[in-house]
Design an enzyme around this catalytic site. Sequence first.
Site, PDB file in Angstrom:
ATOM      1  N   ASP A  13      -6.658 -38.495  12.306  1.00  0.00           N
ATOM      2  CA  ASP A  13      -7.564 -38.379  12.841  1.00  0.00           C
ATOM      3  C   ASP A  13      -8.199 -39.570  12.964  1.00  0.00           C
ATOM      4  O   ASP A  13      -9.214 -39.782  12.600  1.00  0.00           O
ATOM      5  CB  ASP A  13      -8.028 -37.740  13.109  1.00  0.00           C
ATOM      6  N   LYS A  74     -14.213 -47.456  18.087  1.00  0.00           N
ATOM      7  CA  LYS A  74     -13.516 -46.699  19.296  1.00  0.00           C
ATOM      8  C   LYS A  74     -13.970 -46.932  20.234  1.00  0.00           C
ATOM      9  O   LYS A  74     -13.276 -46.705  21.597  1.00  0.00           O
ATOM     10  CB  LYS A  74     -12.774 -45.330  18.349  1.00  0.00           C
ATOM     11  N   GLU A 179      -6.366 -35.409  21.076  1.00  0.00           N
ATOM     12  CA  GLU A 179      -6.546 -34.315  20.147  1.00  0.00           C
ATOM     13  C   GLU A 179      -7.055 -32.970  20.319  1.00  0.00           C
ATOM     14  O   GLU A 179      -7.032 -32.188  19.615  1.00  0.00           O
ATOM     15  CB  GLU A 179      -8.103 -35.096  20.267  1.00  0.00           C
ATOM     16  N   ASP A 205     -13.561 -29.477  22.467  1.00  0.00           N
ATOM     17  CA  ASP A 205     -13.442 -30.313  21.046  1.00  0.00           C
ATOM     18  C   ASP A 205     -14.461 -31.454  21.378  1.00  0.00           C
ATOM     19  O   ASP A 205     -14.986 -32.468  21.921  1.00  0.00           O
ATOM     20  CB  ASP A 205     -11.915 -31.358  21.195  1.00  0.00           C
TER      21      ASP A 205
END
Length: 622
Positions: A13, A74, A179, A205
């Site tokens: 992850d 990211k 994800e 999420d």
Amino acid sequence: MPGECQEPAIGIDLGTTFSCVAVWRRNRVEIIPNDQGNRITPSYVAFNETERLIGDAAKNLAAENPTNTVFNAKRLIGRRFSDPLVQKDLMLWPFKVVSGPNDKPMVTVTYKDEEKQFHAEEISSMVLAKMKEIAEVFLGFEVKNAVITVPAYFNDSQRRATKNAGTISGLNILSLLVEPTAAAIAYGLDKKYINIGQKNVLIFDLGGGTFDVSLLTIENGIFQVKAIAGDTHIGGEDFNNRMVIYFVKEFKRKHKKDITDNPRALTRLRTACERAKRNLSSSAHTTIGIDCLCDGIDFNSTITRAKFEELIMDLLEECISHVEKCLNDAKMDKESIHDVVIVGGSTRIPMVKQLLQEFFDGKELCTSIHPDEAVASGAAVQAAISTGQGNYEIQDLVLCDVIPLSLGVCVEDDEMRVVVPRNTTIPTRKVAKLTTFHDGQTKAKFKVYEGERPRTSDNFLLGTFYLFGIPPAPRGIPTLNVIFDIDDNGILTVSAVDETTGNRKSVTIRNFKGMLSAKEMQRMLKEAERFKFEDEELKKKFEAKQSLENYVYGTRATLLTRNLAFKLISATDAEKLEEEINLAIEWLEEHKDAEAHVFVKKREKLESILDPVITKFTTLSI
């Protein structure tokens, strides 16, 4: 039998703020701790005059070396430097980012007394290399294969950049896993829902830097994604930023000093705000105390949970609006959802849970899976399946993801011809039949777009390619098949084939200059909702225009290809037919922007004139 393997693949992850690595061993998922014994590792990379630090060591020294400590990579990956969201983040980042080739953001640091520039992919690859190293120490052998997770709303450029980062780190990327789907796998295993009847599950999420909501149907080991929504720029970092801005203003008001240009002060304040945010998840208020924050001035302040919630309420409400949109896209109501699963560290914020529970009319939220580890767990399961390591419990598990935005090509007059509709399950292969727009045309230009608007100018250009060698023919005669192939990772390849000659040209959509940003993606979806009526009218116009064109050119093509017009009908009728067709073609050229009802009336008028002649022609042909 499937099961143990000497060299299992890992699941990673790759998070905005923290990363996690897991492996499937002994018929279960094991979260791998790092060298500090922590099960999650900060996605931080620091550079100094002697070494490069990654993870906990980098974050722990961030305040001492702020301009050379990189985080949130990211949020840069696959984006453009000119992206407004990147520019907004730069205001609060202590490290320097500049514009590189093709408007790509380049992180600039001083390493071993030299200025160095790194792509976001390189920074992310360093974090991935750290996760690989952590796994190798734990397992006792070299790790080669991995599944990496990406946000559901990562576009094609961001997915490719993530895969490149994995390659740079020395890993063979088996697949990119979305994800929320990864979290759903962890949930399904936890609840033993792999081999039972249908369950509709909504995954909420909310992590450190991204937000995804995904609605899946789980039935007998098949995970079918029905719809996704979200934003790649909502998360814990944004909540931290709101608090940082709040305290920067307070410090300026109290002490008449602006610390926005002081990297060390900003880093120390950010760290204090992150700690305060965590404290407010269990306390009604908390204090911030920083010695010598700026110019020897100590800073002490208090913030309540209510004030913090006020600072971030618009972001939380936006998250709930995405939940509603996801349900609408899946054509489901709230009562159809069996479980609402929350994952991601930011779901620990009480107001997040409260708003979500209120939206679902008091329904109890599922909190049985670990919010920080669920995504890595799902990735580890997928890695085990990909390498044949899974036991009977997971070996038949099937994942069916979807694309976040529609894909299509530009046809005449800026019209978007959708080939792959949004929320189509991947992998997929879709074919659209097109033709030429001019008599004697020998080449065709294909412009590939991503978006939801009827006009391609309102959508985002992914790439362009040409097909040559088309035999000269009247407009509308050649048949050109445009094929969209999307693989398991959501990566797109487009090709065009001339049915007559078999000529083929294909293009894999790569990191195209100006690739769609997450902000633009959200803008497209919001505009599509806002201008829904306008878009429907525009679609009617395109359909009416196309119907008229098909009638006119179809009639002409039929007569020309059979070469029967002047042999089977009188010269007067033939002349009348040819004249009306030519006049109709001229009319189309002069009235490209006419309204739908005008095209409809024009076709009706033409039919009244041409149909009697066409009927006579058809009868004679038979």
